[in-house]
Design a protein around this motif. Structure first.
Motif, PDB file in Angstrom:
ATOM      1  N   GLY A  86       0.812  -1.213   0.000  1.00 57.27           N
ATOM      2  CA  GLY A  86       0.000   0.000   0.000  1.00 57.27           C
ATOM      3  C   GLY A  86       0.845   1.262   0.000  1.00 57.27           C
ATOM      4  N   GLY A  87       1.926   1.236   0.784  1.00 57.64           N
ATOM      5  CA  GLY A  87       2.807   2.408   0.841  1.00 57.64           C
ATOM      6  C   GLY A  87       3.516   2.644  -0.475  1.00 57.64           C
ATOM      7  N   MET A  88       3.940   1.572  -1.150  1.00 60.69           N
ATOM      8  CA  MET A  88       4.614   1.711  -2.442  1.00 60.69           C
ATOM      9  C   MET A  88       3.654   2.262  -3.486  1.00 60.69           C
ATOM     10  N   LYS A  89       2.415   1.780  -3.477  1.00 61.90           N
ATOM     11  CA  LYS A  89       1.425   2.286  -4.437  1.00 61.90           C
ATOM     12  C   LYS A  89       1.165   3.769  -4.215  1.00 61.90           C
ATOM     13  N   ARG A  90       1.111   4.177  -2.923  1.00 65.25           N
ATOM     14  CA  ARG A  90       0.882   5.588  -2.634  1.00 65.25           C
ATOM     15  C   ARG A  90       2.059   6.431  -3.128  1.00 65.25           C
ATOM     16  N   ARG A  91       3.292   5.940  -2.924  1.00 64.16           N
ATOM     17  CA  ARG A  91       4.464   6.678  -3.399  1.00 64.16           C
ATOM     18  C   ARG A  91       4.468   6.755  -4.925  1.00 64.16           C
ATOM     19  N   LEU A  92       4.093   5.662  -5.593  1.00 65.50           N
ATOM     20  CA  LEU A  92       4.011   5.681  -7.054  1.00 65.50           C
ATOM     21  C   LEU A  92       2.933   6.655  -7.515  1.00 65.50           C
ATOM     22  N   ASP A  93       1.822   6.686  -6.794  1.00 71.18           N
ATOM     23  CA  ASP A  93       0.725   7.598  -7.118  1.00 71.18           C
ATOM     24  C   ASP A  93       1.214   9.048  -7.106  1.00 71.18           C
ATOM     25  N   ILE A  94       1.956   9.420  -6.068  1.00 71.12           N
ATOM     26  CA  ILE A  94       2.455  10.797  -5.975  1.00 71.12           C
ATOM     27  C   ILE A  94       3.535  11.048  -7.011  1.00 71.12           C
ATOM     28  N   ALA A  95       4.380  10.038  -7.273  1.00 74.16           N
ATOM     29  CA  ALA A  95       5.399  10.186  -8.319  1.00 74.16           C
ATOM     30  C   ALA A  95       4.736  10.464  -9.661  1.00 74.16           C
ATOM     31  N   MET A  96       3.637   9.768  -9.946  1.00 70.46           N
ATOM     32  CA  MET A  96       2.905  10.009 -11.196  1.00 70.46           C
ATOM     33  C   MET A  96       2.329  11.424 -11.227  1.00 70.46           C
ATOM     34  N   THR A  97       1.871  11.890 -10.069  1.00 70.65           N
ATOM     35  CA  THR A  97       1.321  13.245  -9.984  1.00 70.65           C
ATOM     36  C   THR A  97       2.379  14.302 -10.294  1.00 70.65           C
ATOM     37  N   LEU A  98       3.646  14.002  -9.950  1.00 70.31           N
ATOM     38  CA  LEU A  98       4.718  14.977 -10.116  1.00 70.31           C
ATOM     39  C   LEU A  98       5.319  15.004 -11.522  1.00 70.31           C
ATOM     40  N   VAL A  99       4.891  14.109 -12.396  1.00 75.55           N
ATOM     41  CA  VAL A  99       5.456  14.071 -13.752  1.00 75.55           C
ATOM     42  C   VAL A  99       5.299  15.412 -14.453  1.00 75.55           C
ATOM     43  N   GLY A 100       4.171  16.051 -14.235  1.00 74.84           N
ATOM     44  CA  GLY A 100       3.922  17.339 -14.892  1.00 74.84           C
ATOM     45  C   GLY A 100       4.514  18.526 -14.158  1.00 74.84           C
ATOM     46  N   ASP A 101       5.309  18.294 -13.112  1.00 75.86           N
ATOM     47  CA  ASP A 101       5.958  19.351 -12.334  1.00 75.86           C
ATOM     48  C   ASP A 101       4.947  20.384 -11.831  1.00 75.86           C
ATOM     49  N   PRO A 102       3.886  19.923 -11.130  1.00 72.86           N
ATOM     50  CA  PRO A 102       2.876  20.875 -10.636  1.00 72.86           C
ATOM     51  C   PRO A 102       3.425  21.701  -9.486  1.00 72.86           C
ATOM     52  N   ARG A 103       2.930  22.926  -9.357  1.00 73.14           N
ATOM     53  CA  ARG A 103       3.320  23.787  -8.239  1.00 73.14           C
ATOM     54  C   ARG A 103       2.287  23.737  -7.123  1.00 73.14           C
ATOM     55  N   ILE A 104       1.141  23.157  -7.408  1.00 72.00           N
ATOM     56  CA  ILE A 104       0.092  22.976  -6.398  1.00 72.00           C
ATOM     57  C   ILE A 104      -0.375  21.533  -6.489  1.00 72.00           C
ATOM     58  N   ILE A 105      -0.400  20.840  -5.341  1.00 69.91           N
ATOM     59  CA  ILE A 105      -0.802  19.444  -5.321  1.00 69.91           C
ATOM     60  C   ILE A 105      -1.951  19.260  -4.334  1.00 69.91           C
ATOM     61  N   PHE A 106      -3.001  18.605  -4.795  1.00 66.76           N
ATOM     62  CA  PHE A 106      -4.126  18.248  -3.937  1.00 66.76           C
ATOM     63  C   PHE A 106      -3.956  16.790  -3.524  1.00 66.76           C
ATOM     64  N   LEU A 107      -3.844  16.564  -2.229  1.00 58.30           N
ATOM     65  CA  LEU A 107      -3.704  15.212  -1.695  1.00 58.30           C
ATOM     66  C   LEU A 107      -4.950  14.910  -0.857  1.00 58.30           C
ATOM     67  N   ASP A 108      -5.818  14.074  -1.408  1.00 57.10           N
ATOM     68  CA  ASP A 108      -7.083  13.760  -0.749  1.00 57.10           C
ATOM     69  C   ASP A 108      -6.909  12.484   0.079  1.00 57.10           C
ATOM     70  N   GLU A 109      -6.754  12.661   1.387  1.00 56.03           N
ATOM     71  CA  GLU A 109      -6.553  11.561   2.334  1.00 56.03           C
ATOM     72  C   GLU A 109      -5.464  10.601   1.846  1.00 56.03           C
ATOM     73  N   PRO A 110      -4.234  11.104   1.690  1.00 50.29           N
ATOM     74  CA  PRO A 110      -3.182  10.306   1.053  1.00 50.29           C
ATOM     75  C   PRO A 110      -2.654   9.150   1.889  1.00 50.29           C
ATOM     76  N   THR A 111      -2.883   9.171   3.201  1.00 52.45           N
ATOM     77  CA  THR A 111      -2.301   8.111   4.035  1.00 52.45           C
ATOM     78  C   THR A 111      -3.343   7.142   4.587  1.00 52.45           C
ATOM     79  N   THR A 112      -4.580   7.241   4.103  1.00 56.58           N
ATOM     80  CA  THR A 112      -5.618   6.325   4.577  1.00 56.58           C
ATOM     81  C   THR A 112      -5.221   4.878   4.293  1.00 56.58           C
ATOM     82  N   GLY A 113      -5.272   4.047   5.312  1.00 52.90           N
ATOM     83  CA  GLY A 113      -4.971   2.631   5.154  1.00 52.90           C
ATOM     84  C   GLY A 113      -3.499   2.267   5.235  1.00 52.90           C
ATOM     85  N   LEU A 114      -2.623   3.256   5.375  1.00 52.69           N
ATOM     86  CA  LEU A 114      -1.189   2.958   5.429  1.00 52.69           C
ATOM     87  C   LEU A 114      -0.771   2.609   6.855  1.00 52.69           C
ATOM     88  N   ASP A 115       0.271   1.782   6.974  1.00 54.02           N
ATOM     89  CA  ASP A 115       0.818   1.467   8.279  1.00 54.02           C
ATOM     90  C   ASP A 115       1.610   2.677   8.785  1.00 54.02           C
TER      91      ASP A 115
END
Length: 333
Positions: free
Chosen positions: A154-183
């Motif tokens: 779950g943690g790796m998928k979340r990190r990959l999710d954010i890595a994918m979000t950063l591909v476009g080099d955004p200056r504003i990031i919306f993280l909707d409950e990003p750690t739900t379910g993580l240890d």
């Protein structure tokens, strides 16, 4: 109890500048249910803003409106300097969104997920590969890059999710409950990632139900309840809204305990435990006042502890049945 803590004025108009995200009177209903009842937001660039609230409070709806996934019924908002209604394409070009549920495709590898995102951002093949490799390394996913994403934790998928979000080099990031379910370890890793993003100048709009997460990360916090902002401020400002802070004094000598009780007439005493509880806001001035009164009486406590309300207390006070959502807003100076 005041229903809202508003930012200290730093410019005419009452808000610091510049704003990465701002909204005035944002309203949204689904059928006869009002989900957002006219909320105002002002989020300075390069900061972490946390939106707290119980399930159904409207947190995800606010994110969807500000990220142009759905339209508001009323009010105005700007993201990265662009009006979300008049120029949604410019808003989308400036932001990244990581939703509650992972956007990772489990049937392909982590690297392929990254390259797919690079294609969506119209990067050249060589630039896409460089960007994917850089981000996979940054998020400690290089070794797993060739493996199907379905095999990730779950943690790796979340990190990959954010890595994918950063591909476009955004200056504003919306993280909707990003750690739900993580240890706990994965949550702390995600917190470090968020800190690093902000250190790079990124603005993070975070929704969460973990109050310690907001306390740990956010520069400012807003509590959303029944579609309205019940309170907004720094963690410390919000904690001061809730009564219950106190200084606890413990004694071993009954005579000293009685002398302290005389010196502190407003304290609640426990004659069996030989403890006194003095109401306090937790400030240095308040604590000094207690100590000065004890010194004047020639009394010394064997143990002194300061108890202040935490964000759990704030959350339950503002979103529980006893809160009064229609009180006027007040400022903390």
């Amino acid at each position: 109890m005041p229903s809202s803590v508003m930012p200290t004025s730093t410019r005419s108009g009452g808000y610091p500048s510049p704003a990465a995200v701002s909204a005035v009177g944002l309203h949204k209903s689904f059928g006869d249910k009002t989900v957002l009842g006219g909320i105002d937001l002002h989020i300075p660039a390069g900061s972490v803003f946390a939106l707290l609230g119980p399930n159904g409070a409207g947190k995800t709806t606010a994110v969807k409106i500000l990220s142009t996934l759905i339209t508001a019924d009323g009010g105005q908002a700007q993201v990265a300097g662009h009006n979300i209604a008049a120029d949604p394409q410019a808003v989308r070009a400036a932001i990244g969104v990581t939703g509650q549920f992972s956007a990772v495709d489990g049937l392909i590898t982590g690297e392929e997920n990254m390259l797919l995102m690079a294609d969506l951002h119209h990067l050249s093949r060589s630039e896409g590969r460089r960007t994917a490799a850089r981000l996979l390394e940054r998020f400690d996913l290089t070794e797993a890059a060739k493996k199907p994403a379905s095999t990730y934790s779950g943690g790796m998928k979340r990190r990959l999710d954010i890595a994918m979000t950063l591909v476009g080099d955004p200056r504003i990031i919306f993280l909707d409950e990003p750690t739900t379910g993580l240890d706990p370890r994965s949550r702390h890793t995600m917190w470090q990632i968020i800190r690093e993003l902000v250190a790079d100048g990124v603005t993070v709009f975070l929704t969460t139900q973990y109050l310690d997460e907001a306390d740990e990360l956010a520069d400012r916090i807003a509590v959303l309840n029944d579609g309205r902002i019940a309170a907004e401020g720094t963690a410390q400002e919000l904690k001061r809204l809730v009564p219950g802070g106190h200084v606890r004094l413990r004694f071993t000598d009954p005579a000293v305990y009685r002398a302290a009780a005389t010196a502190l007439p407003g304290a609640a005493g426990d004659d069996e435990a030989l403890t006194l509880q003095v109401p306090s806001n937790g400030s240095q001035r308040d604590l000094r006042s207690v100590l000065d009164r004890l010194d004047s009486a020639g009394v010394e406590a064997d143990e002194l502890t300061v108890h202040t309300p935490d964000l759990d207390d704030v959350f339950f006070a503002l979103t529980g049945p006893a809160n009064i959502p229609n009180q006027s807003k007040e400022s903390v100076r």
